[in-house]
Design an enzyme around this catalytic site. Structure first.
Site, PDB file in Angstrom:
ATOM      1  CE  LYS A   1      11.437   6.605   7.687  1.00  0.00           C
ATOM      2  NZ  LYS A   1      11.748   5.297   6.510  1.00  0.00           N
TER       3      LYS A   1
ATOM      4  CG  ASN B   1       7.921   2.732   0.634  1.00  0.00           C
ATOM      5  OD1 ASN B   1       8.280   3.579   0.679  1.00  0.00           O
ATOM      6  ND2 ASN B   1       7.037   1.176   0.756  1.00  0.00           N
TER       7      ASN B   1
ATOM      8  CE1 TYR C   1       9.179   6.586  10.370  1.00  0.00           C
ATOM      9  CE2 TYR C   1       9.471   8.462  10.616  1.00  0.00           C
ATOM     10  CZ  TYR C   1       8.498   7.751   9.760  1.00  0.00           C
ATOM     11  OH  TYR C   1       8.602   8.045   8.472  1.00  0.00           O
TER      12      TYR C   1
ATOM     13  NE  ARG D   1      -0.226   0.784   4.463  1.00  0.00           N
ATOM     14  CZ  ARG D   1      -0.731   0.412   5.840  1.00  0.00           C
ATOM     15  NH1 ARG D   1      -1.951  -0.139   6.657  1.00  0.00           N
ATOM     16  NH2 ARG D   1       0.234   0.332   7.159  1.00  0.00           N
TER      17      ARG D   1
END
Ligand SMILES: NC(=O)c1ccc[n+]([C@@H]2O[C@H](COP(=O)([O-])OP(=O)(O)OC[C@H]3O[C@@H](n4cnc5c(N)ncnc54)[C@H](O)[C@@H]3O)[C@@H](O)[C@H]2O)c1
Length: 229
Positions: free
Chosen positions: A140, A72, A136, A11
Site C-alpha cells: 500500500k 481497487n 500488505y 464485491r
C-alpha cells in the site's frame, strides 16, 4: 458514453465503485476473478485473475477505450512477521502492486494518445505505518509512490493519476481481521463507526471523473481521522 475499468469489482469497495460509475451514466467493465453472488445487469463482467501479469497488455487491448482505470483489487492475509507463507507474499505483491503497475503501463498508451484519462489507485491507511501485515503495508505504501510517479509521467499528457486511502471499511476484507485489531482501529476513528463502501466509492468517482484537472498525484484519505500512531 465514457468507460471505466474497475478491478476487484465482484464485491466490497470495487462493486460499490462500479455501481457509482454506472449510476453516473458510464459503461463499466467490472473485473474480478470471483463473481459468486454477483447479479449486476448494468455492469459488464471481465473474468480475470490479476496474478496473470503477463496477460494484462492483451486484456487492455481487448477492452478498447478506457477513460478511467480504478485499481481497487487487493488481498490481505493476517500472518505474523515470522511465519509469512511465500505464496501469500507473492500474491499480495502481485495483486496489490504489480498488477496495478502493469494496468497503468498498458492503459497509459491509449490515454497518452488521446491526451486524456484518469487513474485512481486504492491505497490504505496501512501505507502510513509499520503495519501488522508486513507485505500488505509495503504494497500500500508502494501504490501511493506509484501514484506520484505515474502522475509525474502522465500529467504532461493530460492524464490524472490519484489515489484514495481508505480507513476501516465494511467489507469482507475488514471482517476477516481479529477482533483485537478491529478494536485498536476503532479507537482512532472519530465517529466510532466503520466507513461504508459507498463512501469510499464516492471519493473514487470524484477523482475518476469530476475532480479539477489540477488535482494530480495526490492521495485522498477517507479515514475519519484514523491515522495510525
Ligand atoms: N475494507 C477495508 O477496511 C479497506 C481499508 C483500506 C483499504 N482497502 C483496500 O480497498 C480495496 C478493496 O478492498 P475491499 O475491502 O473491498 O476487499 P474485498 O476483499 O471485499 O474485495 C476485494 C476484491 O478483489 C478481488 N480480487 C482479489 N484478488 C484478485 C485477483 N487475483 N484478480 C482479480 N480480482 C481479485 C476479490 O475477488 C474481491 O472481489 C483493496 O485494495 C483494499 O486493500 C480496504
Amino acid at each position: 458514453m465514457q468507460t471505466a475499468l474497475v478491478t476487484g469489482a465482484g464485491r466490497g469497495i470495487g462493486l460499490a465503485t462500479a455501481r457509482a460509475f454506472a449510476a453516473a451514466g458510464w459503461k463499466v467493465h467490472a473485473l474480478d476473478k470471483n463473481f459468486s453472488g454477483f447479479d449486476e445487469k448494468s455492469l459488464s463482467r471481465v473474468n480475470f485473475d490479476l496474478r496473470n501479469l503477463a496477460d494484462i497488455p492483451q486484456l487492455i487491448e481487448s477492452l478498447g477505450e478506457i477513460d478511467t482505470l480504478v485499481n481497487n483489487a487487493g488481498v490481505l492475509y493476517c500472518d505474523a512477521y515470522d511465519s509469512i507463507p511465500e505464496e501469500h507474499k507473492r500474491e499480495i505483491l502481485a495483486v496489490n502492486l504489480e498488477a496495478p503497475a502493469a494496468l497503468i503501463e498498458a492503459v497509459s498508451v491509449q490515454m497518452k494518445k488521446r491526451g486524456a484519462g484518469r487513474i485512481v489507485n486504492i491505497g490504505s491507511v496501512a501505507a502510513f505505518t509499520g503495519h501488522p501485515d508486513l507485505w500488505y503495508g509495503v504494497s500500500k505504501a508502494g501504490i501511493l509512490n506509484l501514484t506520484k510517479a505515474w502522475a509525474k509521467e502522465l500529467g504532461p499528457h493530460g492524464v490524472l493519476v490519484n489515489a484514495v486511502a481508505p480507513g476501516p471499511t465494511a467489507t469482507a476484507m475488514y471482517d476477516q481481521l481479529p477482533q483485537s485489531r478491529k478494536d485498536g482501529v476503532m479507537r482512532s476513528v472519530h465517529s466510532g463507526r466503520v466507513c461504508t463502501p459507498e463512501e469510499v466509492a464516492a471519493a473514487i468517482l470524484w477523482l475518476g471523473s469530476a475532480c479539477p484537472q489540477y488535482v494530480n498525484g495526490t492521495t485522498l484519505d477517507v479515514n475519519d481521522g484514523s491515522y495510525p500512531r
